[in-house]
Design a protein around this motif. Sequence first.
Motif, PDB file in Angstrom:
ATOM      1  N   LEU A  17      34.421 -76.234  -1.361  1.00  0.00           N
ATOM      2  CA  LEU A  17      33.316 -76.061  -0.410  1.00  0.00           C
ATOM      3  C   LEU A  17      33.530 -74.820   0.455  1.00  0.00           C
ATOM      4  O   LEU A  17      32.620 -73.997   0.625  1.00  0.00           O
ATOM      5  N   ASN A  18      34.737 -74.666   0.979  1.00  0.00           N
ATOM      6  CA  ASN A  18      35.048 -73.504   1.816  1.00  0.00           C
ATOM      7  C   ASN A  18      34.931 -72.205   1.029  1.00  0.00           C
ATOM      8  O   ASN A  18      34.401 -71.206   1.530  1.00  0.00           O
ATOM      9  N   PHE A  19      35.425 -72.202  -0.202  1.00  0.00           N
ATOM     10  CA  PHE A  19      35.350 -71.006  -1.036  1.00  0.00           C
ATOM     11  C   PHE A  19      33.888 -70.589  -1.234  1.00  0.00           C
ATOM     12  O   PHE A  19      33.534 -69.424  -1.048  1.00  0.00           O
ATOM     13  N   CYS A  20      33.043 -71.541  -1.594  1.00  0.00           N
ATOM     14  CA  CYS A  20      31.622 -71.237  -1.811  1.00  0.00           C
ATOM     15  C   CYS A  20      30.958 -70.730  -0.530  1.00  0.00           C
ATOM     16  O   CYS A  20      30.181 -69.766  -0.565  1.00  0.00           O
ATOM     17  N   MET A  21      31.280 -71.349   0.587  1.00  0.00           N
ATOM     18  CA  MET A  21      30.666 -70.931   1.848  1.00  0.00           C
ATOM     19  C   MET A  21      31.157 -69.552   2.278  1.00  0.00           C
ATOM     20  O   MET A  21      30.374 -68.745   2.806  1.00  0.00           O
ATOM     21  N   TYR A  22      32.434 -69.256   2.074  1.00  0.00           N
ATOM     22  CA  TYR A  22      32.938 -67.920   2.416  1.00  0.00           C
ATOM     23  C   TYR A  22      32.289 -66.848   1.534  1.00  0.00           C
ATOM     24  O   TYR A  22      31.989 -65.750   2.008  1.00  0.00           O
ATOM     25  N   VAL A  23      32.049 -67.155   0.260  1.00  0.00           N
ATOM     26  CA  VAL A  23      31.389 -66.195  -0.617  1.00  0.00           C
ATOM     27  C   VAL A  23      29.955 -65.947  -0.143  1.00  0.00           C
ATOM     28  O   VAL A  23      29.481 -64.801  -0.140  1.00  0.00           O
ATOM     29  N   ILE A  24      29.264 -66.992   0.293  1.00  0.00           N
ATOM     30  CA  ILE A  24      27.910 -66.827   0.818  1.00  0.00           C
ATOM     31  C   ILE A  24      27.930 -65.991   2.099  1.00  0.00           C
ATOM     32  O   ILE A  24      27.085 -65.105   2.291  1.00  0.00           O
ATOM     33  N   VAL A  25      28.901 -66.249   2.969  1.00  0.00           N
ATOM     34  CA  VAL A  25      29.033 -65.452   4.201  1.00  0.00           C
ATOM     35  C   VAL A  25      29.274 -63.983   3.854  1.00  0.00           C
ATOM     36  O   VAL A  25      28.690 -63.086   4.477  1.00  0.00           O
ATOM     37  N   LEU A  26      30.104 -63.724   2.841  1.00  0.00           N
ATOM     38  CA  LEU A  26      30.341 -62.345   2.434  1.00  0.00           C
ATOM     39  C   LEU A  26      29.079 -61.701   1.872  1.00  0.00           C
ATOM     40  O   LEU A  26      28.819 -60.516   2.112  1.00  0.00           O
ATOM     41  N   GLY A  27      28.279 -62.460   1.142  1.00  0.00           N
ATOM     42  CA  GLY A  27      27.033 -61.921   0.614  1.00  0.00           C
ATOM     43  C   GLY A  27      26.053 -61.557   1.716  1.00  0.00           C
ATOM     44  O   GLY A  27      25.471 -60.456   1.711  1.00  0.00           O
ATOM     45  N   ILE A  28      25.870 -62.443   2.670  1.00  0.00           N
ATOM     46  CA  ILE A  28      24.949 -62.156   3.780  1.00  0.00           C
ATOM     47  C   ILE A  28      25.506 -61.044   4.661  1.00  0.00           C
ATOM     48  O   ILE A  28      24.776 -60.153   5.105  1.00  0.00           O
ATOM     49  N   GLY A  29      26.805 -61.072   4.903  1.00  0.00           N
ATOM     50  CA  GLY A  29      27.425 -60.016   5.703  1.00  0.00           C
ATOM     51  C   GLY A  29      27.333 -58.660   5.025  1.00  0.00           C
ATOM     52  O   GLY A  29      27.119 -57.638   5.686  1.00  0.00           O
ATOM     53  N   GLY A  30      27.489 -58.638   3.703  1.00  0.00           N
ATOM     54  CA  GLY A  30      27.345 -57.389   2.963  1.00  0.00           C
ATOM     55  C   GLY A  30      25.931 -56.840   3.062  1.00  0.00           C
ATOM     56  O   GLY A  30      25.725 -55.624   3.204  1.00  0.00           O
ATOM     57  N   TRP A  31      24.940 -57.743   2.996  1.00  0.00           N
ATOM     58  CA  TRP A  31      23.547 -57.315   3.168  1.00  0.00           C
ATOM     59  C   TRP A  31      23.351 -56.705   4.557  1.00  0.00           C
ATOM     60  O   TRP A  31      22.737 -55.647   4.696  1.00  0.00           O
ATOM     61  N   ALA A  32      23.864 -57.390   5.591  1.00  0.00           N
ATOM     62  CA  ALA A  32      23.688 -56.917   6.965  1.00  0.00           C
ATOM     63  C   ALA A  32      24.390 -55.573   7.176  1.00  0.00           C
ATOM     64  O   ALA A  32      23.841 -54.671   7.829  1.00  0.00           O
ATOM     65  N   MET A  33      25.578 -55.432   6.618  1.00  0.00           N
ATOM     66  CA  MET A  33      26.319 -54.178   6.763  1.00  0.00           C
ATOM     67  C   MET A  33      25.589 -53.044   6.038  1.00  0.00           C
ATOM     68  O   MET A  33      25.474 -51.931   6.560  1.00  0.00           O
ATOM     69  N   ASN A  34      25.085 -53.322   4.844  1.00  0.00           N
ATOM     70  CA  ASN A  34      24.335 -52.308   4.090  1.00  0.00           C
ATOM     71  C   ASN A  34      23.080 -51.890   4.845  1.00  0.00           C
ATOM     72  O   ASN A  34      22.754 -50.703   4.924  1.00  0.00           O
TER      73      ASN A  34
END
Length: 162
Positions: A17-34
Amino acid sequence: MAGVQQLRPVAGLLLFLNFCMYVIVLGIGGWAMNRAIDHGFIIGPGLDLPAHFSPIYFPMGNAATGFFVMFAMIAGVVGVAAAISGLNHLRYWDVDSLSAAATAATISWTLTCLAMGFGCKEIDLHVRNARLRTMEAFMIILSATQLLYIAAIHGAVSLRRN
């Protein structure tokens, strides 16, 4: 010994569960950073910086968004690394593999709590979009589930010693 083995599936579920949620956080964070890099403040030659210029400027959200996104991405990367280390611990499930998994999980949890603090500040300032609200929710949930995972892997060791 049965109590030790009963915590193994709980730790595995929390780890996944944590792994999946961290990957989602990285995806949204990558979008925001871009988006911040593409649409951030651009200064041309011969122009001066404004008086209240911040190098962590995000065109969406509020004043806390830049700090929140940066720390959430750092917590996400460390969280994914902690999940990989935790997977190794789940495979062996002994005291020798516990120290690496527990250390990585604890560092990940502390960074997650730091990002959650900036997320709470961002919530307090009110102006943000749906993706940032999703990322805030994930960081709040991750701060609890990561702590439960740490308790699960440490609880198994204390049960084994008795």
